[in-house]
Write an enzyme that holds these catalytic residues in place. Structure first.
Site, PDB file in Angstrom:
ATOM      1  N   ASP A  82      43.821  28.615  34.650  1.00 47.75           N
ATOM      2  CA  ASP A  82      43.426  29.528  34.850  1.00 47.75           C
ATOM      3  C   ASP A  82      44.242  29.995  33.506  1.00 47.75           C
ATOM      4  O   ASP A  82      45.419  30.269  34.271  1.00 47.75           O
ATOM      5  CB  ASP A  82      42.879  31.084  36.091  1.00 47.75           C
ATOM      6  N   GLY A 181      45.137  42.568  37.806  1.00 47.33           N
ATOM      7  CA  GLY A 181      46.100  42.938  39.034  1.00 47.33           C
ATOM      8  C   GLY A 181      45.735  44.939  39.502  1.00 47.33           C
ATOM      9  O   GLY A 181      43.692  44.167  39.467  1.00 47.33           O
ATOM     10  N   ASN A 232      40.476  37.942  41.640  1.00 47.74           N
ATOM     11  CA  ASN A 232      41.519  37.511  42.422  1.00 47.74           C
ATOM     12  C   ASN A 232      41.834  38.456  43.013  1.00 47.74           C
ATOM     13  O   ASN A 232      42.296  38.117  44.805  1.00 47.74           O
ATOM     14  CB  ASN A 232      42.130  36.687  41.590  1.00 47.74           C
ATOM     15  N   THR A 233      42.758  39.820  42.724  1.00 49.85           N
ATOM     16  CA  THR A 233      42.855  40.701  43.156  1.00 49.85           C
ATOM     17  C   THR A 233      42.061  41.276  44.774  1.00 49.85           C
ATOM     18  O   THR A 233      43.474  41.677  45.678  1.00 49.85           O
ATOM     19  CB  THR A 233      43.138  41.733  42.110  1.00 49.85           C
TER      20      THR A 233
HETATM   21 ZN   LIG Z   1      43.053  36.882  33.880  1.00 53.78          ZN
END
Ligand SMILES: [Zn+2]
Length: 284
Positions: A82, A181, A232-233
């Protein structure tokens, strides 16, 4: 099944209007939660690994865990670097067993981004490894890199189309209004940019910063032509909040399995929900 390149499932995602989830792997529990959700949903998945996560886990453990998950599940799973920042790190990952890499040259000029991405594509293709490129600057915080809203810039469709034509990437991350985020407000996604780019190129567009984007906005993005969505966050939050709750309720707990088991369950629930939302259930 061995790890596969993203070309194993992205063309089908684009043709049938669903998106494959990239869920970032940060440790063993993340990897297990993600693959267990994928097994229950019979879905293809992408393990995303940032350079920071790579440093944290070690490249040998990262590849071994992903290979074990692919073997155990029998599902098409890509192990994907990534936001790779250099040709060298992309090659290091390919040599170690990654089946896919992202080269993020978005901080370079368009000319340099095209030139550097092309080099990665040429080397990766020879190894059967897929490549994601990036155009425009996606805002927010990723690892230790922070891009404030002022410096996040939307991708220009004509530049994105030229970028694809000259580099031949297998999918293209373009800045369309999402951020890495946690969001403060609701993200404003520019569906028209996605649509214009997708209509002109044969590969899907990638949506970064998929955590916290409302379900309806995700559906509209997929309709417009997004074929890969990064999350992800939301898993990080689910993991940490669960651990916090368990420890607050059991201040004398000391066995990590007592808080990591419910943390893993919480992440698995997040991933299952995303897979369903993305329409990738039963697409393995
Ligand atoms: Zn990214």
């Amino acid at each position: 099944m061995p790890l596969v390149s993203m070309n194993e499932f992205l063309p089908k995602a684009k043709a049938n209007k669903f998106a494959v989830g990239q869920f970032n792997m940060n440790n063993l529990e993340f990897a297990q939660a993600i693959v267990d959700a994928a097994i229950e949903e019979n879905a293809p998945i992408i393990y995303g690994v940032s350079e920071g996560a790579l440093k944290y886990m070690g490249i040998e453990y990262t590849v071994a865990i992903a290979e074990a998950a692919a073997k155990k599940s029998g599902l098409p799973i890509a192990l994907h670097l990534d936001h790779g920042s250099s040709f060298e790190i992309a090659m290091k990952c390919i040599r170690a067993g990654f089946s896919s890499v992202m080269f993020d040259g978005s901080h370079y000029s368009l000319e340099d981004n095209i030139r550097l991405t092309k080099e990665v594509v040429r080397a990766a293709r020879a190894m059967g490894v897929s490549v994601e490129g990036e155009l425009g600057t996606i805002g927010g915080v990723e690892d230790d890199i922070s891009v404030d809203e002022e410096h996040a810039s939307l991708a220009k469709p004509e530049e994105a189309i030229r970028f694809y034509e000259e580099t031949g990437v297998d999918c293209l991350a373009i800045a369309v209004g999402t951020a890495h985020g946690m969001y403060k407000g609701e993200p404003k996604i520019h569906y028209d940019i996605i649509q214009k780019v997708v209509d002109a190129i044969p590969v899907p567009v990638v949506l970064h910063g998929g955590s916290g984007v409302p379900d309806e906005a995700i559906r509209l993005s997929i309709q417009a032509g997004v074929g890969k969505i990064n999350v992800n966050t939301e898993n990080q939050v689910a993991c940490t909040n669960t651990i916090r709750e368990v420890l607050a309720a059991n201040p004398s707990a000391y066995d990590p399995r007592k808080y990591l088991t419910p943390a893993r369950e919480a992440m698995k629930a997040v991933v299952k929900e995303k897979i369903r939302l993305f329409g990738s259930s039963n697409q393995a």
